[in-house]
Design a protein around this motif. Structure first.
Motif, PDB file in Angstrom:
ATOM      1  N   SER A  37      14.611   5.850   1.633  1.00 53.39           N
ATOM      2  CA  SER A  37      13.981   4.524   1.603  1.00 53.39           C
ATOM      3  C   SER A  37      13.211   4.260   2.894  1.00 53.39           C
ATOM      4  CB  SER A  37      15.032   3.436   1.368  1.00 53.39           C
ATOM      5  OG  SER A  37      15.955   3.383   2.432  1.00 53.39           O
ATOM      6  N   GLU A  38      13.729   4.750   4.012  1.00 43.76           N
ATOM      7  CA  GLU A  38      13.034   4.576   5.285  1.00 43.76           C
ATOM      8  C   GLU A  38      11.748   5.391   5.322  1.00 43.76           C
ATOM      9  OE1 GLU A  38      16.812   3.597   8.239  1.00 43.76           O
ATOM     10  OE2 GLU A  38      16.240   5.682   7.821  1.00 43.76           O
ATOM     11  N   ARG A  39      11.776   6.592   4.746  1.00 36.67           N
ATOM     12  CA  ARG A  39      10.554   7.397   4.669  1.00 36.67           C
ATOM     13  C   ARG A  39       9.507   6.689   3.811  1.00 36.67           C
ATOM     14  NH1 ARG A  39      12.419  12.528   6.454  1.00 36.67           N
ATOM     15  NH2 ARG A  39      14.690  12.522   6.396  1.00 36.67           N
ATOM     16  N   ALA A  40       9.973   6.110   2.732  1.00 36.59           N
ATOM     17  CA  ALA A  40       9.048   5.384   1.859  1.00 36.59           C
ATOM     18  C   ALA A  40       8.460   4.171   2.583  1.00 36.59           C
ATOM     19  CB  ALA A  40       9.773   4.946   0.587  1.00 36.59           C
ATOM     20  N   SER A  41       9.292   3.485   3.368  1.00 35.43           N
ATOM     21  CA  SER A  41       8.807   2.298   4.082  1.00 35.43           C
ATOM     22  C   SER A  41       7.801   2.685   5.160  1.00 35.43           C
ATOM     23  CB  SER A  41       9.975   1.530   4.709  1.00 35.43           C
ATOM     24  OG  SER A  41      10.520   2.221   5.815  1.00 35.43           O
ATOM     25  N   LEU A  42       7.941   3.882   5.727  1.00 35.31           N
ATOM     26  CA  LEU A  42       6.980   4.352   6.718  1.00 35.31           C
ATOM     27  C   LEU A  42       5.612   4.559   6.074  1.00 35.31           C
ATOM     28  CD1 LEU A  42       6.797   5.149   9.718  1.00 35.31           C
ATOM     29  CD2 LEU A  42       7.320   7.514   9.032  1.00 35.31           C
ATOM     30  N   ALA A  43       5.607   5.114   4.869  1.00 38.74           N
ATOM     31  CA  ALA A  43       4.354   5.291   4.140  1.00 38.74           C
ATOM     32  C   ALA A  43       3.721   3.945   3.802  1.00 38.74           C
ATOM     33  CB  ALA A  43       4.605   6.101   2.859  1.00 38.74           C
ATOM     34  N   VAL A  44       4.552   2.986   3.405  1.00 39.97           N
ATOM     35  CA  VAL A  44       4.056   1.639   3.091  1.00 39.97           C
ATOM     36  C   VAL A  44       3.449   0.997   4.336  1.00 39.97           C
ATOM     37  CG1 VAL A  44       4.758  -0.695   2.432  1.00 39.97           C
ATOM     38  CG2 VAL A  44       5.624   1.278   1.155  1.00 39.97           C
ATOM     39  N   MET A  45       4.113   1.165   5.486  1.00 41.03           N
ATOM     40  CA  MET A  45       3.582   0.619   6.740  1.00 41.03           C
ATOM     41  C   MET A  45       2.188   1.163   7.028  1.00 41.03           C
ATOM     42  SD  MET A  45       4.837   1.328  10.669  1.00 41.03           S
ATOM     43  CE  MET A  45       5.824  -0.111  11.013  1.00 41.03           C
ATOM     44  N   LEU A  46       1.999   2.463   6.858  1.00 45.59           N
ATOM     45  CA  LEU A  46       0.707   3.062   7.171  1.00 45.59           C
ATOM     46  C   LEU A  46      -0.356   2.679   6.145  1.00 45.59           C
ATOM     47  CD1 LEU A  46       1.788   6.476   8.646  1.00 45.59           C
ATOM     48  CD2 LEU A  46       0.796   4.537   9.826  1.00 45.59           C
ATOM     49  N   ASP A  47       0.051   2.439   4.916  1.00 46.02           N
ATOM     50  CA  ASP A  47      -0.901   1.895   3.941  1.00 46.02           C
ATOM     51  C   ASP A  47      -1.389   0.524   4.396  1.00 46.02           C
ATOM     52  OD1 ASP A  47      -0.694   4.113   2.313  1.00 46.02           O
ATOM     53  OD2 ASP A  47       0.743   3.201   0.931  1.00 46.02           O
ATOM     54  N   ALA A  48      -0.462  -0.282   4.931  1.00 44.20           N
ATOM     55  CA  ALA A  48      -0.825  -1.613   5.435  1.00 44.20           C
ATOM     56  C   ALA A  48      -1.743  -1.497   6.653  1.00 44.20           C
ATOM     57  CB  ALA A  48       0.432  -2.404   5.789  1.00 44.20           C
ATOM     58  N   HIS A  49      -1.474  -0.525   7.508  1.00 43.88           N
ATOM     59  CA  HIS A  49      -2.336  -0.294   8.674  1.00 43.88           C
ATOM     60  C   HIS A  49      -3.747   0.108   8.239  1.00 43.88           C
ATOM     61  CE1 HIS A  49       1.021   0.475  11.883  1.00 43.88           C
ATOM     62  NE2 HIS A  49       1.134  -0.700  11.284  1.00 43.88           N
ATOM     63  N   ARG A  50      -3.830   0.970   7.234  1.00 46.62           N
ATOM     64  CA  ARG A  50      -5.143   1.382   6.719  1.00 46.62           C
ATOM     65  C   ARG A  50      -5.916   0.170   6.199  1.00 46.62           C
ATOM     66  NH1 ARG A  50      -3.986   4.020   1.575  1.00 46.62           N
ATOM     67  NH2 ARG A  50      -3.846   1.812   1.022  1.00 46.62           N
ATOM     68  N   ASP A  51      -5.222  -0.669   5.441  1.00 45.31           N
ATOM     69  CA  ASP A  51      -5.881  -1.866   4.893  1.00 45.31           C
ATOM     70  C   ASP A  51      -6.328  -2.809   6.014  1.00 45.31           C
ATOM     71  OD1 ASP A  51      -5.355  -0.809   2.415  1.00 45.31           O
ATOM     72  OD2 ASP A  51      -3.607  -2.097   2.033  1.00 45.31           O
ATOM     73  N   LYS A  52      -5.501  -2.938   7.056  1.00 43.50           N
ATOM     74  CA  LYS A  52      -5.841  -3.812   8.179  1.00 43.50           C
ATOM     75  C   LYS A  52      -7.059  -3.276   8.929  1.00 43.50           C
ATOM     76  CE  LYS A  52      -3.658  -6.234  12.069  1.00 43.50           C
ATOM     77  NZ  LYS A  52      -3.758  -7.574  11.484  1.00 43.50           N
ATOM     78  N   LEU A  53      -7.113  -1.976   9.103  1.00 41.47           N
ATOM     79  CA  LEU A  53      -8.263  -1.361   9.762  1.00 41.47           C
ATOM     80  C   LEU A  53      -9.544  -1.633   8.983  1.00 41.47           C
ATOM     81  CD1 LEU A  53      -7.066   2.141  11.026  1.00 41.47           C
ATOM     82  CD2 LEU A  53      -8.383   0.483  12.343  1.00 41.47           C
ATOM     83  N   GLU A  54      -9.467  -1.468   7.675  1.00 43.56           N
ATOM     84  CA  GLU A  54     -10.657  -1.651   6.839  1.00 43.56           C
ATOM     85  C   GLU A  54     -11.070  -3.121   6.772  1.00 43.56           C
ATOM     86  OE1 GLU A  54      -9.555   0.055   3.133  1.00 43.56           O
ATOM     87  OE2 GLU A  54      -9.731   2.130   3.823  1.00 43.56           O
TER      88      GLU A  54
ATOM     89  N   ARG B  19      -9.088   7.343  14.918  1.00 37.57           N
ATOM     90  CA  ARG B  19      -8.477   8.678  15.004  1.00 37.57           C
ATOM     91  C   ARG B  19      -6.965   8.553  15.171  1.00 37.57           C
ATOM     92  NH1 ARG B  19     -12.781   9.542  18.511  1.00 37.57           N
ATOM     93  NH2 ARG B  19     -11.407   9.699  20.337  1.00 37.57           N
ATOM     94  N   SER B  20      -6.544   7.519  15.915  1.00 36.88           N
ATOM     95  CA  SER B  20      -5.119   7.305  16.120  1.00 36.88           C
ATOM     96  C   SER B  20      -4.418   7.054  14.795  1.00 36.88           C
ATOM     97  CB  SER B  20      -4.906   6.123  17.067  1.00 36.88           C
ATOM     98  OG  SER B  20      -3.532   5.902  17.308  1.00 36.88           O
ATOM     99  N   TYR B  21      -5.062   6.267  13.924  1.00 34.47           N
ATOM    100  CA  TYR B  21      -4.463   6.013  12.611  1.00 34.47           C
ATOM    101  C   TYR B  21      -4.297   7.315  11.830  1.00 34.47           C
ATOM    102  CZ  TYR B  21      -4.046   5.187   7.700  1.00 34.47           C
ATOM    103  OH  TYR B  21      -3.619   5.266   6.400  1.00 34.47           O
ATOM    104  N   VAL B  22      -5.320   8.165  11.839  1.00 33.75           N
ATOM    105  CA  VAL B  22      -5.247   9.444  11.123  1.00 33.75           C
ATOM    106  C   VAL B  22      -4.087  10.283  11.669  1.00 33.75           C
ATOM    107  CG1 VAL B  22      -6.440  11.620  10.655  1.00 33.75           C
ATOM    108  CG2 VAL B  22      -7.691   9.451  10.514  1.00 33.75           C
ATOM    109  N   GLU B  23      -3.930  10.301  12.990  1.00 28.89           N
ATOM    110  CA  GLU B  23      -2.831  11.055  13.601  1.00 28.89           C
ATOM    111  C   GLU B  23      -1.476  10.469  13.212  1.00 28.89           C
ATOM    112  OE1 GLU B  23      -3.912  10.904  17.714  1.00 28.89           O
ATOM    113  OE2 GLU B  23      -5.726  12.100  17.395  1.00 28.89           O
ATOM    114  N   HIS B  24      -1.393   9.151  13.172  1.00 28.74           N
ATOM    115  CA  HIS B  24      -0.154   8.503  12.726  1.00 28.74           C
ATOM    116  C   HIS B  24       0.207   8.947  11.311  1.00 28.74           C
ATOM    117  CE1 HIS B  24      -0.352   4.786  15.623  1.00 28.74           C
ATOM    118  NE2 HIS B  24      -0.181   5.920  16.257  1.00 28.74           N
ATOM    119  N   ARG B  25      -0.785   9.002  10.452  1.00 24.91           N
ATOM    120  CA  ARG B  25      -0.548   9.397   9.057  1.00 24.91           C
ATOM    121  C   ARG B  25      -0.027  10.829   8.983  1.00 24.91           C
ATOM    122  NH1 ARG B  25       0.397   6.872   4.319  1.00 24.91           N
ATOM    123  NH2 ARG B  25      -1.387   5.488   4.555  1.00 24.91           N
TER     124      ARG B  25
END
Length: 216
Positions: free
Chosen positions: A108-125, A182-188
């Motif tokens: 569940s924590e791994r899944a939440s990490l993916a959700v967090m980065l999806d939110a970061h992607r949306d915030k960036l855009e 680039r930092s976001y891509v590295e985070h992903r």
């Protein structure tokens, strides 16, 4: 009971003043080299000088301010030597945290990490890189990875002892063209390694990510 309430009230005042000063240091309101005046802060916060003094002590303990004879208390001015040394420490600590997150995080924590980065992607855009860079502790990728390590010593060092200092040094690079994206891509990529339970790759990518933030 009365003494306990007084202590709790005093602690609350210290926390309030500390949070205010920390926020102003991290957002640049208190710029590097700025002087902190106990009387002025006490007047602004409508408190005695005792909680202000304790809040400043906490800042000094975390390396965010210095207290020198005849100069008073001032926000640190990071130089390149300090920054290089700090990044070396950060790379070692956060690389280990990424490895242990890959080993210890639940599904569940791994899944939440993916959700967090999806939110970061949306915030960036939606809002651009500066707003993404100024995300708070609850949405900070590095803070979350440290928590997922389940190593209490790493969590204390990264998320409490060093996190504000990392933020202060990191903030100076926030306007570099393309670096934040680039930092976001590295985070992903780091997150994908953690999700795949690949500790070797997670640690390597985190170390490279920290190094890239220093040399670019």
């Amino acid at each position: 009971m009365g003494d306990q309430m007084t202590k709790e009230q005093d602690d609350s005042l210290v926390d309030r003043v500390y949070s205010r000063l920390l926020g102003e240091i991290l957002n640049g309101t208190l710029a590097p080299g700025a002087k902190l005046s106990e009387p002025k802060i006490a007047a602004t916060e409508d408190v005695s000088r005792a909680p202000v003094r304790e809040a400043i002590r906490r800042l000094e303990e975390r390396g965010l301010v210095t207290h020198r004879l005849r100069q008073g208390v001032r926000v640190i001015v990071p130089d390149e030597t300090m920054r290089a040394n700090l990044m070396a420490v950060r790379g070692a600590l956060e690389g280990l945290a990424a490895r242990q997150a890959a080993e210890n995080a639940t599904d569940s924590e791994r899944a939440s990490l993916a959700v967090m980065l999806d939110a970061h992607r949306d915030k960036l855009e939606r809002e651009g890189p500066v707003d993404y860079w100024q995300s708070n502790v609850n949405t900070d990728f590095h803070h979350r990875v440290a928590t997922l390590s389940r190593n209490s010593h790493l969590i204390d060092l990264i998320n409490d002892r060093f996190w504000p200092l990392f933020q202060l040094v990191r903030r100076a690079r926030r306007d570099e063209p393309g670096r934040i994206r680039r930092s976001y891509v590295e985070h992903r990529r780091i997150a994908n390694a953690i999700i795949d339970r690949d500790g070797d790759v997670a640690e390597l990518l985190m170390r490279r990510h920290i190094e890239a933030a220093f040399i670019t």
